[in-house]
Design an enzyme around this catalytic site. Structure first.
Site, PDB file in Angstrom:
ATOM      1  N   ALA A   1      40.520   8.243   8.868  1.00  0.00           N
ATOM      2  CA  ALA A   1      40.115   8.648   7.513  1.00  0.00           C
ATOM      3  C   ALA A   1      38.935   9.618   7.647  1.00  0.00           C
ATOM      4  O   ALA A   1      37.868   9.419   7.082  1.00  0.00           O
ATOM      5  CB  ALA A   1      39.771   7.437   6.648  1.00  0.00           C
TER       6      ALA A   1
ATOM      7  N   HIS B   1      32.493  12.987  10.433  1.00  0.00           N
ATOM      8  CA  HIS B   1      33.171  12.941  11.742  1.00  0.00           C
ATOM      9  C   HIS B   1      33.299  14.346  12.330  1.00  0.00           C
ATOM     10  O   HIS B   1      33.087  14.551  13.531  1.00  0.00           O
ATOM     11  CB  HIS B   1      34.596  12.385  11.599  1.00  0.00           C
ATOM     12  CG  HIS B   1      34.670  10.972  11.131  1.00  0.00           C
ATOM     13  ND1 HIS B   1      35.193  10.607   9.912  1.00  0.00           N
ATOM     14  CD2 HIS B   1      34.285   9.824  11.728  1.00  0.00           C
ATOM     15  CE1 HIS B   1      35.138   9.305   9.784  1.00  0.00           C
ATOM     16  NE2 HIS B   1      34.585   8.790  10.865  1.00  0.00           N
TER      17      HIS B   1
ATOM     18  N   SER C   1      31.260   8.628   4.203  1.00  0.00           N
ATOM     19  CA  SER C   1      31.859   7.446   4.801  1.00  0.00           C
ATOM     20  C   SER C   1      33.336   7.412   4.423  1.00  0.00           C
ATOM     21  O   SER C   1      33.708   7.845   3.315  1.00  0.00           O
ATOM     22  CB  SER C   1      31.176   6.191   4.244  1.00  0.00           C
ATOM     23  OG  SER C   1      31.959   5.047   4.513  1.00  0.00           O
ATOM     24  N   SER C   2      34.162   6.885   5.321  1.00  0.00           N
ATOM     25  CA  SER C   2      35.595   6.759   5.011  1.00  0.00           C
ATOM     26  C   SER C   2      35.790   5.843   3.821  1.00  0.00           C
ATOM     27  O   SER C   2      36.773   5.942   3.090  1.00  0.00           O
ATOM     28  CB  SER C   2      36.334   6.183   6.216  1.00  0.00           C
ATOM     29  OG  SER C   2      36.053   6.958   7.349  1.00  0.00           O
TER      30      SER C   2
END
Ligand code: PAF
Length: 282
Positions: free
Chosen positions: A32, A37, A187-188
């Site tokens: 995700a 990332h 955040s995912s």
């Protein structure tokens, strides 16, 4: 771009890379993928010849079955996103069976107390699960450097401790938190928030920033009380903890000491989604 689903395929690829004297960076993720990332991946690409991005939702680090089931998974989108960053990325996307076989269990680590506070206090067994998967990924990929985001600052310190205790020859690199335009830490889990809550969640970062402005003139106890009162005024958020702690030991502080680095740490539920964030105070 290469995708491996099996450990031995990845290990053969790594052996070939090593023969060519190419350096390898590892970015462990649970998928995700978002800009946070991608910033880790870009840093890893700058510092290494090849970059392995692992995508694996690790069951042993979830203390709640429901949270594990609802964790977002979209491998195809993740792969497309990574392809657009560089063809020089290798994705490692194993199944749970490939990693754990029929023994889905964590190793028990002695993290010298780093795992007993904050996340560790509220998520039983979480860091043993993280240690287990990160150790396995490090040993499988055998990278020169591995990259982790500071959003999970406690996790980063625990991984550093694990590498020290196990005498693993890998350099662990911490990377700054990426934020959405309103300040919410990427955040995912953010994709599980309603658009209104996601917008209002800027309150978490705003609170951290105000806490920082109070640091030095007010005591830690006063700041903690102020944050708790602020959250009582915003009932769409359920504050799990707010702590001011020493960056190295992660112990909550009673007294500010010279030459020590301090951070504020927070965990909040919004729309039943657990969000964490932190901010360096000095
Ligand atoms: O930070 C995460 O996404 C995970 O905890 C990690 C480091 C990939 C281990 O599963």
């Amino acid at each position: 771009m290469k995708i491996f689903y099996q450990k031995n395929k990845l290990e053969s690829f790594n052996t070939e890379e090593r023969k060519k004297n190419r350096t390898i960076g590892l970015v462990p993720t649970m998928g995700a993928l978002h800009e946070g990332h991608i910033s880790l991946v870009k840093k890893a690409l700058l510092e290494n010849d090849s970059v392995v991005v692992s995508i694996f939702v690790n069951p042993t680090q979830f203390d709640k079955k429901d949270d594990l089931e609802k964790y977002p998974r979209h491998l195809d989108e993740d792969v497309t996103l990574l392809k657009n960053v560089s063809e020089n990325i290798v994705v490692f996307a194993p199944t749970v069976d490939e990693i754990y076989g029929n023994n889905i269990k964590s190793e028990t680590y002695q993290f010298e107390g780093l795992d007993k506070v904050m996340e560790g206090e509220f998520r039983a067994g979480h860091f043993d699960g993280v240690g287990t998967i990160v150790e396995l990924l490090l040993r499988t990929v055998d990278p020169d450097k591995a990259y982790f985001g500071e959003k999970d600052f406690q996790q980063l310190q625990i991984i550093r401790k694990m590498v020290e205790i196990k005498k693993l020859p890998y350099t662990i690199i911490g990377c700054p938190i990426e934020r959405e335009p309103n300040g919410l830490a990427m955040s995912s889990r953010n994709e599980r928030l309603s658009p209104t809550t996601r917008d209002k969640a800027s309150f978490i970062y705003q609170t951290l920033k105000t806490a920082k402005s109070k640091f030095g003139t007010e005591s830690a106890k006063e700041i903690v009380q102020w944050v708790e009162t602020e959250f009582e005024k915003h009932p769409i958020f359920d504050l799990e903890y707010f702590e001011i702690a020493d960056e190295d030991t992660l112990t909550p502080i009673l007294r500010i000491r010279d030459n020590q680095k301090y951070r504020a740490f927070i965990a909040v539920y919004a729309d039943s989604v657990r969000l964490i964030d932190n901010l360096r105070l000095n």
